[in-house]
Write an enzyme that holds these catalytic residues in place. Structure first.
Site, PDB file in Angstrom:
ATOM      1  N   ASP A  38      -2.765   4.904  -3.628  1.00 42.31           N
ATOM      2  CA  ASP A  38      -2.008   3.962  -4.454  1.00 42.31           C
ATOM      3  C   ASP A  38      -2.424   2.516  -4.169  1.00 42.31           C
ATOM      4  O   ASP A  38      -2.871   2.198  -3.063  1.00 42.31           O
ATOM      5  CB  ASP A  38      -0.509   4.153  -4.169  1.00 42.31           C
ATOM      6  N   ARG A  51      -7.620  -4.181 -13.758  1.00 42.18           N
ATOM      7  CA  ARG A  51      -7.117  -3.047 -12.962  1.00 42.18           C
ATOM      8  C   ARG A  51      -8.199  -2.001 -12.679  1.00 42.18           C
ATOM      9  O   ARG A  51      -8.250  -1.424 -11.603  1.00 42.18           O
ATOM     10  CB  ARG A  51      -5.950  -2.368 -13.693  1.00 42.18           C
ATOM     11  N   ASN A  86       0.563   9.847 -15.401  1.00 45.37           N
ATOM     12  CA  ASN A  86      -0.397   8.750 -15.606  1.00 45.37           C
ATOM     13  C   ASN A  86      -0.891   8.617 -17.052  1.00 45.37           C
ATOM     14  O   ASN A  86      -1.474   7.602 -17.420  1.00 45.37           O
ATOM     15  CB  ASN A  86      -1.611   8.877 -14.662  1.00 45.37           C
ATOM     16  N   TRP A  87      -0.614   9.639 -17.878  1.00 46.71           N
ATOM     17  CA  TRP A  87      -1.002   9.543 -19.296  1.00 46.71           C
ATOM     18  C   TRP A  87      -0.268   8.410 -19.990  1.00 46.71           C
ATOM     19  O   TRP A  87      -0.677   7.965 -21.055  1.00 46.71           O
ATOM     20  CB  TRP A  87      -0.714  10.865 -20.026  1.00 46.71           C
ATOM     21  N   ARG A 208       0.292   7.963   2.175  1.00 44.37           N
ATOM     22  CA  ARG A 208       0.393   7.168   0.944  1.00 44.37           C
ATOM     23  C   ARG A 208       0.083   5.710   1.284  1.00 44.37           C
ATOM     24  O   ARG A 208       0.617   5.154   2.244  1.00 44.37           O
ATOM     25  CB  ARG A 208       1.791   7.254   0.320  1.00 44.37           C
ATOM     26  N   ARG A 214       7.437   6.705  -1.356  1.00 45.22           N
ATOM     27  CA  ARG A 214       7.959   7.802  -2.184  1.00 45.22           C
ATOM     28  C   ARG A 214       6.861   8.833  -2.429  1.00 45.22           C
ATOM     29  O   ARG A 214       5.688   8.595  -2.141  1.00 45.22           O
ATOM     30  CB  ARG A 214       8.542   7.271  -3.492  1.00 45.22           C
ATOM     31  N   SER A 216       6.484  10.697  -5.529  1.00 43.74           N
ATOM     32  CA  SER A 216       5.958  10.672  -6.896  1.00 43.74           C
ATOM     33  C   SER A 216       5.468  12.034  -7.413  1.00 43.74           C
ATOM     34  O   SER A 216       4.329  12.151  -7.877  1.00 43.74           O
ATOM     35  CB  SER A 216       4.823   9.641  -7.008  1.00 43.74           C
TER      36      SER A 216
HETATM   37  C1  FPP Z   1      -2.853   4.499  -8.170  1.00 43.99           C
HETATM   38  O1  FPP Z   1      -3.007   3.112  -8.076  1.00 43.99           O
HETATM   39  C2  FPP Z   1      -4.140   5.105  -8.394  1.00 43.99           C
HETATM   40  C3  FPP Z   1      -4.458   5.909  -9.428  1.00 43.99           C
HETATM   41  C4  FPP Z   1      -3.511   6.315 -10.479  1.00 43.99           C
HETATM   42  C5  FPP Z   1      -5.823   6.421  -9.586  1.00 43.99           C
HETATM   43  C6  FPP Z   1      -6.451   6.849  -8.316  1.00 43.99           C
HETATM   44  C7  FPP Z   1      -7.878   7.062  -8.543  1.00 43.99           C
HETATM   45  C8  FPP Z   1      -8.848   6.702  -7.677  1.00 43.99           C
HETATM   46  C9  FPP Z   1      -8.585   6.095  -6.368  1.00 43.99           C
HETATM   47  C10 FPP Z   1     -10.245   6.972  -7.993  1.00 43.99           C
HETATM   48  C11 FPP Z   1     -10.421   8.442  -8.098  1.00 43.99           C
HETATM   49  C12 FPP Z   1     -11.764   8.832  -7.857  1.00 43.99           C
HETATM   50  C13 FPP Z   1     -12.269   9.977  -8.282  1.00 43.99           C
HETATM   51  C14 FPP Z   1     -13.550  10.389  -7.753  1.00 43.99           C
HETATM   52  C15 FPP Z   1     -11.596  10.840  -9.269  1.00 43.99           C
HETATM   53  P1  FPP Z   1      -2.304   2.205  -9.175  1.00 43.99           P
HETATM   54  O2  FPP Z   1      -3.257   1.970 -10.273  1.00 43.99           O
HETATM   55  O3  FPP Z   1      -1.014   2.818  -9.572  1.00 43.99           O
HETATM   56  O4  FPP Z   1      -2.070   0.894  -8.354  1.00 43.99           O
HETATM   57  P2  FPP Z   1      -0.870  -0.120  -8.545  1.00 43.99           P
HETATM   58  O5  FPP Z   1       0.374   0.602  -8.135  1.00 43.99           O
HETATM   59  O6  FPP Z   1      -1.222  -1.231  -7.621  1.00 43.99           O
HETATM   60  O7  FPP Z   1      -0.863  -0.525  -9.986  1.00 43.99           O
END
Ligand code: FPP
Length: 260
Positions: A38, A51, A86-87, A208, A214, A216
């Protein structure tokens, strides 16, 4: 190299990173580590970047941490890369995230093959874009005969969704006469979950990043007795030293699984 991250370990203040790795390896290494990666968005925002730049940086960390977890002797590394929730993100971000497995595997698959890593997918295949699924399936096929660490990507995964799907299949099998209600045990239910074919189903350690405390909708059944470890740092800033610190913290805890 004296590590700032470990300065709280006063007696170990002069230890090098490799000394600490060697010490950790003499103790119990968590067999299954699961990570909620995260903070990519906040990492990018802090740098005034889009982002998706955070997700790209996060992908590079996946490579680094996969290598290190394998070196530590971890048997399963489960990474929460995309949830069923996430969709709801803006379409361009979703499209970017769905291209990452392709980019990651396109670049690092030979490395995973040579490091004996087995790639697996945990989540609904239906719903994933064809190009995303094709990249993961190719990686799974090319690493199927490897015998080392399982790199288990949670993609289009949600724990409640997993449970609903499990119960649907279980009820269908029961109606077909495969078993009765009395036959339903924890073991039977587990066999319908998306972790059923992993060498170690339940995580020993869940990490995490980014300061959120949390779960999630992640592996709710499987983390019943899992040790939890949180860091304030964002996923793109996660290093081998963070993983080692989490493992060393795990090694100091007395797991009793409800016993005494
Ligand atoms: C959460 O951070 C992260 C994700 C929803 C995507 C995680 C994906 C990667 C780390 C790359 C995956 C790599 C491969 C090889 C599939 P956030 O975007 O929710 O962060 P924020 O809470 O700061 O907005």
């Amino acid at each position: 190299m004296m590590l700032k991250r470990f300065s709280f370990l006063k007696d170990k203040a002069n230890a090098s990173f490799q000394d600490l790795v060697a010490e950790a390896k003499q103790r119990e290494i968590p067999e299954h580590i699961a990570i909620i990666m995260d903070g990519n968005g906040r990492w990018a925002k802090r740098r005034a970047l889009p982002r998706v730049a955070g997700h790209h940086e996060g992908m590079k960390v996946v490579r680094k941490i996969t290598k290190f977890a394998s070196e530590l002797g971890v048997k399963v590394l489960t990474l929460y890369a995309f949830s069923t929730e996430n969709w709801k993100r803006p379409k361009p971000e979703v499209e970017y995230l769905m291209k990452l497995p392709q980019e990651f595997l396109g670049t690092f698959l030979p490395e995973l093959v040579s490091e004996n890593v087995q790639v697996r997918l945990m989540g609904h295949k239906e719903g994933l874009p064809a190009h995303t699924l094709a990249a993961v399936e190719r990686a799974m096929a090319e690493t199927a005969h490897n015998t080392g660490m399982v790199l288990n990507f949670a993609l289009n995964y949600g724990s409640r969704d997993e449970m609903v799907y499990a119960v649907k299949n279980l009820v269908t099998d029961s109606i077909e006469g495969k078993f009765t209600a009395e036959d339903v045990t924890e073991q039977l239910l587990s066999s319908y979950l998306m972790t059923s074919s992993l060498p170690v189903q339940d995580p020993d350690l869940l990490i995490r990043t980014s300061g959120e405390i949390r779960i999630s909708n992640f592996m709710l059944w499987q983390i019943a007795y899992t040790e939890l470890w949180f860091t304030e740092d964002y996923w793109p800033d996660f290093t081998e030293a963070h993983l080692l610190e989490a493992v060393m913290s795990f090694q100091k805890r007395g797991r009793r699984f409800g016993g005494v």
